[in-house]
Structures are given as structure tokens and as C-alpha cells.
Design a protein around this motif. Structure first.
Motif, PDB file in Angstrom:
ATOM      1  N   ARG A  30       0.803  -1.169   0.060  1.00  0.00           N
ATOM      2  CA  ARG A  30      -0.007   0.140  -0.138  1.00  0.00           C
ATOM      3  C   ARG A  30       0.725   1.108  -0.035  1.00  0.00           C
ATOM      4  NH1 ARG A  30      -4.592  -0.293   4.101  1.00  0.00           N
ATOM      5  NH2 ARG A  30      -5.461   1.442   2.662  1.00  0.00           N
ATOM      6  N   SER A  31       2.064   1.253  -0.654  1.00  0.00           N
ATOM      7  CA  SER A  31       2.889   2.127  -0.599  1.00  0.00           C
ATOM      8  C   SER A  31       2.376   3.652  -1.232  1.00  0.00           C
ATOM      9  CB  SER A  31       4.239   2.144  -1.326  1.00  0.00           C
ATOM     10  OG  SER A  31       4.075   1.515  -2.482  1.00  0.00           O
ATOM     11  N   ALA A  32       1.455   3.405  -2.119  1.00  0.00           N
ATOM     12  CA  ALA A  32       0.601   4.598  -2.923  1.00  0.00           C
ATOM     13  C   ALA A  32      -0.284   5.036  -1.984  1.00  0.00           C
ATOM     14  CB  ALA A  32      -0.101   4.144  -4.335  1.00  0.00           C
ATOM     15  N   PHE A  33      -0.788   4.388  -1.105  1.00  0.00           N
ATOM     16  CA  PHE A  33      -1.797   4.841  -0.165  1.00  0.00           C
ATOM     17  C   PHE A  33      -1.138   5.934   0.835  1.00  0.00           C
ATOM     18  CE2 PHE A  33      -3.692   4.793   4.006  1.00  0.00           C
ATOM     19  CZ  PHE A  33      -4.871   4.992   4.040  1.00  0.00           C
ATOM     20  N   LEU A  34       0.109   5.352   1.192  1.00  0.00           N
ATOM     21  CA  LEU A  34       0.738   5.889   2.510  1.00  0.00           C
ATOM     22  C   LEU A  34       1.341   7.505   1.682  1.00  0.00           C
ATOM     23  CD1 LEU A  34       2.270   6.519   4.929  1.00  0.00           C
ATOM     24  CD2 LEU A  34       4.030   5.142   4.100  1.00  0.00           C
ATOM     25  N   ARG A  35       1.890   7.416   0.387  1.00  0.00           N
ATOM     26  CA  ARG A  35       2.283   8.632  -0.397  1.00  0.00           C
ATOM     27  C   ARG A  35       1.059   9.653  -0.393  1.00  0.00           C
ATOM     28  NH1 ARG A  35       5.806   4.910  -3.262  1.00  0.00           N
ATOM     29  NH2 ARG A  35       7.920   5.533  -2.603  1.00  0.00           N
ATOM     30  N   GLU A  36      -0.032   9.009  -0.839  1.00  0.00           N
ATOM     31  CA  GLU A  36      -1.135   9.851  -0.893  1.00  0.00           C
ATOM     32  C   GLU A  36      -1.655  10.304   0.278  1.00  0.00           C
ATOM     33  OE1 GLU A  36      -4.402  11.859  -2.646  1.00  0.00           O
ATOM     34  OE2 GLU A  36      -2.641  11.130  -3.694  1.00  0.00           O
ATOM     35  N   TRP A  37      -1.710   9.738   1.446  1.00  0.00           N
ATOM     36  CA  TRP A  37      -2.078  10.057   2.788  1.00  0.00           C
ATOM     37  C   TRP A  37      -1.122  11.163   3.351  1.00  0.00           C
ATOM     38  CZ3 TRP A  37      -0.159   9.702   8.087  1.00  0.00           C
ATOM     39  CH2 TRP A  37      -1.070   9.650   8.831  1.00  0.00           C
ATOM     40  N   LEU A  38       0.012  10.991   3.009  1.00  0.00           N
ATOM     41  CA  LEU A  38       0.910  11.995   3.727  1.00  0.00           C
ATOM     42  C   LEU A  38       0.727  13.345   2.785  1.00  0.00           C
ATOM     43  CD1 LEU A  38       4.134   9.727   4.069  1.00  0.00           C
ATOM     44  CD2 LEU A  38       2.849  10.892   5.939  1.00  0.00           C
ATOM     45  N   ALA A  39       0.672  13.175   1.429  1.00  0.00           N
ATOM     46  CA  ALA A  39       0.618  14.143   0.508  1.00  0.00           C
ATOM     47  C   ALA A  39      -0.671  15.352   0.805  1.00  0.00           C
ATOM     48  CB  ALA A  39       0.380  13.903  -0.730  1.00  0.00           C
ATOM     49  N   ARG A  40      -1.650  14.409   1.360  1.00  0.00           N
ATOM     50  CA  ARG A  40      -2.966  15.328   1.849  1.00  0.00           C
ATOM     51  C   ARG A  40      -2.905  15.790   3.120  1.00  0.00           C
ATOM     52  NH1 ARG A  40      -8.288  12.698  -0.586  1.00  0.00           N
ATOM     53  NH2 ARG A  40      -7.513  11.890  -2.590  1.00  0.00           N
ATOM     54  N   GLY A  41      -1.903  15.568   3.674  1.00  0.00           N
ATOM     55  CA  GLY A  41      -1.513  16.443   5.106  1.00  0.00           C
ATOM     56  C   GLY A  41      -2.389  15.685   6.278  1.00  0.00           C
ATOM     57  N   TYR A  42      -2.601  14.446   6.006  1.00  0.00           N
ATOM     58  CA  TYR A  42      -3.468  13.591   7.318  1.00  0.00           C
ATOM     59  C   TYR A  42      -2.337  12.985   8.200  1.00  0.00           C
ATOM     60  CZ  TYR A  42      -7.157  12.895   3.811  1.00  0.00           C
ATOM     61  OH  TYR A  42      -8.299  13.082   2.775  1.00  0.00           O
ATOM     62  N   ALA A  43      -1.151  13.478   7.921  1.00  0.00           N
ATOM     63  CA  ALA A  43      -0.167  13.022   9.160  1.00  0.00           C
ATOM     64  C   ALA A  43      -0.350  14.277  10.280  1.00  0.00           C
ATOM     65  CB  ALA A  43       1.354  12.937   8.962  1.00  0.00           C
ATOM     66  N   GLY A  44      -1.013  15.149   9.979  1.00  0.00           N
ATOM     67  CA  GLY A  44      -0.902  16.387  10.879  1.00  0.00           C
ATOM     68  C   GLY A  44       0.155  16.918  11.299  1.00  0.00           C
ATOM     69  N   GLU A  45       0.359  16.840  12.804  1.00  0.00           N
ATOM     70  CA  GLU A  45       1.498  17.316  13.480  1.00  0.00           C
ATOM     71  C   GLU A  45       2.669  16.082  13.675  1.00  0.00           C
ATOM     72  OE1 GLU A  45       0.770  19.208  17.034  1.00  0.00           O
ATOM     73  OE2 GLU A  45      -0.890  20.666  16.200  1.00  0.00           O
ATOM     74  N   MET A  46       2.443  14.949  12.968  1.00  0.00           N
ATOM     75  CA  MET A  46       3.162  14.048  12.970  1.00  0.00           C
ATOM     76  C   MET A  46       4.075  14.097  11.870  1.00  0.00           C
ATOM     77  SD  MET A  46       0.734  11.014  14.610  1.00  0.00           S
ATOM     78  CE  MET A  46      -0.383  11.068  13.422  1.00  0.00           C
ATOM     79  N   ALA A  47       5.018  14.942  11.745  1.00  0.00           N
ATOM     80  CA  ALA A  47       5.896  15.219  10.563  1.00  0.00           C
ATOM     81  C   ALA A  47       6.909  14.158  10.319  1.00  0.00           C
ATOM     82  CB  ALA A  47       6.659  16.828  10.565  1.00  0.00           C
ATOM     83  N   TYR A  48       7.127  13.505  11.600  1.00  0.00           N
ATOM     84  CA  TYR A  48       7.947  12.354  11.458  1.00  0.00           C
ATOM     85  C   TYR A  48       7.546  11.179  10.468  1.00  0.00           C
ATOM     86  CZ  TYR A  48       5.037   9.951  14.510  1.00  0.00           C
ATOM     87  OH  TYR A  48       3.892   9.403  15.315  1.00  0.00           O
ATOM     88  N   LEU A  49       6.335  11.133  10.136  1.00  0.00           N
ATOM     89  CA  LEU A  49       5.790  10.193   9.257  1.00  0.00           C
ATOM     90  C   LEU A  49       6.411  10.175   7.780  1.00  0.00           C
ATOM     91  CD1 LEU A  49       2.222   9.413  10.842  1.00  0.00           C
ATOM     92  CD2 LEU A  49       4.243   8.315  11.172  1.00  0.00           C
ATOM     93  N   ALA A  50       6.757  11.376   7.692  1.00  0.00           N
ATOM     94  CA  ALA A  50       7.070  11.528   6.332  1.00  0.00           C
ATOM     95  C   ALA A  50       8.784  11.535   6.011  1.00  0.00           C
ATOM     96  CB  ALA A  50       6.873  12.893   5.784  1.00  0.00           C
ATOM     97  N   ARG A  51       9.376  11.548   7.045  1.00  0.00           N
ATOM     98  CA  ARG A  51      10.686  11.319   7.031  1.00  0.00           C
ATOM     99  C   ARG A  51      10.923  10.023   6.696  1.00  0.00           C
ATOM    100  NH1 ARG A  51      10.735  14.811  11.762  1.00  0.00           N
ATOM    101  NH2 ARG A  51      11.158  12.956  13.283  1.00  0.00           N
ATOM    102  N   ARG A  52      12.143   9.751   5.783  1.00  0.00           N
ATOM    103  CA  ARG A  52      12.586   8.306   5.525  1.00  0.00           C
ATOM    104  C   ARG A  52      11.352   7.413   5.155  1.00  0.00           C
ATOM    105  NH1 ARG A  52      16.587   6.700  10.064  1.00  0.00           N
ATOM    106  NH2 ARG A  52      16.852   5.046   8.815  1.00  0.00           N
TER     107      ARG A  52
END
Length: 112
Positions: A30-52
Motif C-alpha cells: 500500500r505504498s501509494a496509499f501512504l504517499r497519498e495520505w501524507l500528501a493530503r496532510g493527514y499526518a497532521g503534526e506527526m511530521a516524522y511520518l514523512a521522514r525516511r
């Protein structure tokens, strides 16, 4: 299950993990899902999720040559946050009731 996997599972359970499982070290489907989820800003204040993110998607980038992942599970503390019961309209997350779960997991994983 191989003898080595059985020994690894037994060690994890002895150290206090409630579950020990295994999965192939391969890119997540589900890598495409993760990338889309991050791109939509759903991680909120959890910026660490976009690192690495590439290492999150494919664990072999983190540990070249890895073939198997070992996953462990540990329940959050169940005891009350303090001796007094919280008011009925207050909800406190389980992880807030005991020692910091990051520290607890880190200690157990190092022992593992």
C-alpha cells in the motif's frame, strides 16, 4: 515454522512481548496509499511520518539484505493514571497511564 523462528518467538514472549510475528522484508503493497495520505496532510503534526518514507515503504532500504521482519506487540498499561478516578466526561489514553511506552519498548527491544 522453523526452529530459529520458534526460538526467536519464545525469547520475545519471555521478554514480555505479548505477540511475536514474522513477515517478509519486502516493499509494502500500500505504498501509494501512504504517499497519498501524507500528501493530503493527514499526518497532521506527526511530521516524522514523512521522514525516511522510502525506508518505511521498503525495510530493505533500512537494513540491506534483510529477508524477514520481526514484529512484536505490547499492550499499553491498564492501571489507572492516578489513585483517583477521572471525572466521567474525561477520557485518558491508556498509554498515558504508565511509563512512557517509547522507553518501555526501547528497553525491551534492546534486550531482544
Amino acid at each position: 515454522m522453523s526452529e530459529l523462528a520458534e526460538r526467536v518467538r519464545a525469547l520475545g514472549l519471555t521478554l514480555g512481548f505479548e505477540r511475536v510475528g514474522f513477515a517478509p522484508a519486502a516493499p509494502m503493497q500500500r505504498s501509494a496509499f501512504l504517499r497519498e495520505w501524507l500528501a493530503r496532510g493527514y499526518a497532521g503534526e506527526m511530521a516524522y511520518l514523512a521522514r525516511r518514507v522510502e525506508e518505511r515503504i521498503d525495510p530493505r532500504r533500512l537494513v540491506p539484505g534483510a529477508r524477514t521482519l520481526i514484529a512484536v506487540a505490547l499492550r499499553y498499561a491498564r492501571e489507572a493514571v492516578n489513585d483517583e478516578a477521572p471525572p466521567r466526561d474525561v477520557r485518558i489514553a491508556r498509554y498515558a497511564g504508565g511509563d512512557d511506552y517509547h522507553d518501555v519498548l526501547r528497553e525491551k527491544l534492546r534486550a531482544f
